[in-house]
Design a protein around this motif. Structure first.
Motif, mmCIF file in Angstrom:
data_model
loop_
_atom_site.group_PDB
_atom_site.id
_atom_site.type_symbol
_atom_site.label_atom_id
_atom_site.label_comp_id
_atom_site.label_asym_id
_atom_site.label_seq_id
_atom_site.Cartn_x
_atom_site.Cartn_y
_atom_site.Cartn_z
ATOM 1 N N LEU A 40 0.897 -1.131 -0.001
ATOM 2 C CA LEU A 40 0.035 -0.123 -0.090
ATOM 3 C C LEU A 40 0.877 1.330 -0.064
ATOM 4 O O LEU A 40 1.568 1.433 0.908
ATOM 5 N N TYR A 41 0.711 2.075 -1.107
ATOM 6 C CA TYR A 41 1.601 3.526 -1.298
ATOM 7 C C TYR A 41 0.694 4.541 -1.651
ATOM 8 O O TYR A 41 -0.271 4.271 -2.254
ATOM 9 N N ASN A 42 1.059 5.792 -1.377
ATOM 10 C CA ASN A 42 0.491 7.012 -1.809
ATOM 11 C C ASN A 42 1.319 7.299 -3.028
ATOM 12 O O ASN A 42 2.542 7.764 -2.772
ATOM 13 N N VAL A 43 1.010 7.400 -4.435
ATOM 14 C CA VAL A 43 1.775 7.692 -5.379
ATOM 15 C C VAL A 43 1.300 9.086 -6.215
ATOM 16 O O VAL A 43 1.480 9.167 -7.091
ATOM 17 N N GLY A 44 0.618 9.920 -5.202
ATOM 18 C CA GLY A 44 0.073 11.163 -5.782
ATOM 19 C C GLY A 44 0.984 12.221 -5.788
ATOM 20 O O GLY A 44 1.979 12.199 -5.445
ATOM 21 N N ALA A 45 0.125 13.393 -5.671
ATOM 22 C CA ALA A 45 1.022 14.731 -5.676
ATOM 23 C C ALA A 45 0.821 15.291 -4.271
ATOM 24 O O ALA A 45 0.321 14.448 -3.318
ATOM 25 N N ALA A 49 -4.240 12.619 -3.030
ATOM 26 C CA ALA A 49 -3.801 11.172 -2.976
ATOM 27 C C ALA A 49 -4.036 10.368 -4.238
ATOM 28 O O ALA A 49 -5.096 10.642 -4.759
ATOM 29 N N SER A 50 -3.178 9.530 -4.426
ATOM 30 C CA SER A 50 -3.522 8.421 -5.162
ATOM 31 C C SER A 50 -2.841 7.064 -4.674
ATOM 32 O O SER A 50 -1.727 7.153 -4.515
ATOM 33 N N TYR A 51 -3.923 6.105 -4.228
ATOM 34 C CA TYR A 51 -3.350 4.951 -3.518
ATOM 35 C C TYR A 51 -3.136 3.725 -4.391
ATOM 36 O O TYR A 51 -4.228 3.286 -5.027
ATOM 37 N N LEU A 52 -1.872 3.320 -4.341
ATOM 38 C CA LEU A 52 -1.469 2.113 -5.031
ATOM 39 C C LEU A 52 -1.679 0.857 -4.213
ATOM 40 O O LEU A 52 -0.717 1.033 -3.245
ATOM 41 N N ILE A 53 -2.384 -0.029 -4.501
ATOM 42 C CA ILE A 53 -2.637 -1.478 -3.787
ATOM 43 C C ILE A 53 -1.883 -2.602 -5.069
ATOM 44 O O ILE A 53 -2.746 -2.588 -5.854
ATOM 45 N N ILE A 60 -4.375 -2.010 -8.045
ATOM 46 C CA ILE A 60 -5.489 -1.220 -7.845
ATOM 47 C C ILE A 60 -5.355 0.216 -7.482
ATOM 48 O O ILE A 60 -3.960 0.376 -6.765
ATOM 49 N N LEU A 61 -5.638 1.014 -8.147
ATOM 50 C CA LEU A 61 -5.294 2.551 -8.077
ATOM 51 C C LEU A 61 -6.707 3.429 -7.444
ATOM 52 O O LEU A 61 -7.604 3.171 -8.243
ATOM 53 N N ILE A 62 -6.557 3.876 -6.550
ATOM 54 C CA ILE A 62 -7.760 4.772 -5.831
ATOM 55 C C ILE A 62 -7.280 6.001 -5.990
ATOM 56 O O ILE A 62 -6.334 6.849 -5.665
ATOM 57 N N ASP A 63 -8.018 6.863 -6.972
ATOM 58 C CA ASP A 63 -8.001 8.203 -7.408
ATOM 59 C C ASP A 63 -6.987 8.545 -8.400
ATOM 60 O O ASP A 63 -5.989 8.130 -8.375
ATOM 61 N N LEU A 90 -9.539 0.970 -11.396
ATOM 62 C CA LEU A 90 -9.367 2.242 -11.182
ATOM 63 C C LEU A 90 -10.477 2.494 -10.034
ATOM 64 O O LEU A 90 -11.732 2.004 -10.591
ATOM 65 N N LEU A 91 -10.286 3.111 -8.975
ATOM 66 C CA LEU A 91 -11.493 3.309 -8.174
ATOM 67 C C LEU A 91 -11.448 4.948 -8.014
ATOM 68 O O LEU A 91 -10.443 5.727 -8.314
ATOM 69 N N ASN A 92 -12.349 5.339 -7.642
ATOM 70 C CA ASN A 92 -12.602 6.900 -7.174
ATOM 71 C C ASN A 92 -13.258 7.130 -5.778
ATOM 72 O O ASN A 92 -14.111 6.568 -5.444
ATOM 73 N N THR A 93 -12.895 8.088 -5.256
ATOM 74 C CA THR A 93 -13.600 8.568 -3.932
ATOM 75 C C THR A 93 -14.743 9.620 -4.391
ATOM 76 O O THR A 93 -15.713 9.418 -3.776
ATOM 77 N N GLN A 94 -14.476 10.726 -5.322
ATOM 78 C CA GLN A 94 -15.460 11.620 -5.547
ATOM 79 C C GLN A 94 -15.504 12.315 -6.858
ATOM 80 O O GLN A 94 -14.129 12.349 -7.173
ATOM 81 N N ALA A 95 -16.323 12.560 -7.576
ATOM 82 C CA ALA A 95 -16.338 13.067 -8.975
ATOM 83 C C ALA A 95 -16.064 14.454 -9.150
ATOM 84 O O ALA A 95 -16.808 15.231 -9.614
ATOM 85 N N HIS A 96 -15.054 14.810 -8.356
ATOM 86 C CA HIS A 96 -14.286 16.291 -8.772
ATOM 87 C C HIS A 96 -12.972 16.253 -9.413
ATOM 88 O O HIS A 96 -12.452 15.095 -9.208
ATOM 89 N N THR A 97 -12.591 17.395 -10.137
ATOM 90 C CA THR A 97 -11.479 17.457 -10.967
ATOM 91 C C THR A 97 -10.107 16.993 -10.346
ATOM 92 O O THR A 97 -9.468 16.235 -10.845
ATOM 93 N N ASP A 98 -10.106 17.293 -9.106
ATOM 94 C CA ASP A 98 -8.797 16.961 -8.372
ATOM 95 C C ASP A 98 -8.789 15.506 -8.024
ATOM 96 O O ASP A 98 -7.459 15.061 -7.602
#
Ligand code: ZN
Length: 289
Positions: A40-45, A49-53, A60-63, A90-98
């Motif tokens: 489990l890693y955070n590979v975002g900015a 966040a963008s979580y790699l499992i 799996i990538l969340i966001d 690919l998974l998502n938390t919320q439908a916002h541009t970020d």
């Protein structure tokens, strides 16, 4: 007349430049990826966040961050020794541009299937159009096709990993908090990736024509989160849980206690958001009288 035209054009350029500067902003700085627990890693900015499992059957990538976060995600995945092309879901938390702006590009790069809340899916498929409060063009993003629509409690499986989608609406109508188990040094932990509880400017939490059930949705979300089993506190923005600080602490003391295990931090975050929600609700109901 010509001068007026020039002025109109100049104003249009300045306005669009301001919008570009605002979205994305300093939240999208490239930062080193960090490990949270086994696989489990955070590979975002910096604050996206963008979580790699990682699993034996692919990843799996969340966001997906902003569209502009994708190159950061790609280089961070490479930096920790994995290949972005091995992402299967690919998974998502919320439908916002970020959090959703990069999903279309990530689908193209990986061929992965996008699975997300049925309540936010139409917004992603319309490139951000249809959000109840972020209606300006600056909030739009490349549309992505949703391959599987999820309801509260639905499971997502890959290899030996199973994630549960919990509907925690309010910030968006389909705001999804992800829960799963992860191991670290032989112990198993409940991981929670919190969608978000921020009440955006322009929102009326007592109800608004574009979102009449927002008050009861938020109430239900607070109840779900308060009862949720949690050890490792993560979220759509690392600033929710002091991610950068915890990553530094783990790097400094790799054999010490895992700083991401923070149930108290999670409960304090939820309590704080609930307090702000109630203050706002009271103020709205007073001004209605
Ligand atoms: Zn948001």
């Amino acid at each position: 007349m010509r001068l007026l035209d020039f002025k109109t054009i100049a104003v249009a350029i300045i306005t669009s430049a301001a919008a570009v500067l605002q979205v994305p902003g300093t939240d999208n700085r490239p930062v080193a990826p960090y490990k949270i627990a086994d696989h489990l890693y955070n590979v975002g900015a910096s604050d996206i966040a963008s979580y790699l499992i990682t699993t034996t059957a692919g990843h799996i990538l969340i966001d997906g961050g902003y569209e502009a976060t994708v190159p950061i995600i790609e280089s961070n995945v490479t930096a920790i020794g994995f290949n972005l092309r091995d992402v299967k879901i690919l998974l998502n938390t919320q439908a916002h541009t970020d959090h959703a702006g990069g999903l279309a590009r990530l689908k193209t790069l990986t061929g992965a299937r996008l699975m997300m809340s049925e309540r936010d899916a139409p917004i992603i498929e319309a490139g951000g159009r249809g959000d109840f409060v972020l209606t300006e063009p600056q909030w739009r993003f490349p549309a992505a096709t949703v391959d599987r629509r999820l309801r509260d409690g639905d499971l997502v499986r890959l290899g030996s990993t199973t994630l549960t989608a919990r509907l925690t609406p309010g910030h968006t109508k389909g705001c999804t908090t992800w829960t799963f188990d992860a191991t670290d040094r032989g112990r198993t932990y409940h991981v929670v990736v919190l969608c978000g509880l921020t009440v955006l400017e322009g929102t009326r939490v007592s109800g608004m024509p574009a979102y009449p059930t927002i008050e009861s949705d938020y109430e239900r979300t607070f109840e779900v989160l308060k009862r949720m089993p949690i050890d490792i506190f993560l979220g759509a923005h690392p600033s929710y849980y002091d991610g950068m600080k915890k990553a530094d602490a783990l790097r400094a003391k790799p054999d010490g206690p895992n700083p991401f295990v923070d149930p108290d931090g999670f409960h304090a975050f939820v309590a704080n958001a609930e307090r702000r929600f109630r203050e706002r609700l009271t103020a709205e109901k007073k001004s209605k009288r």
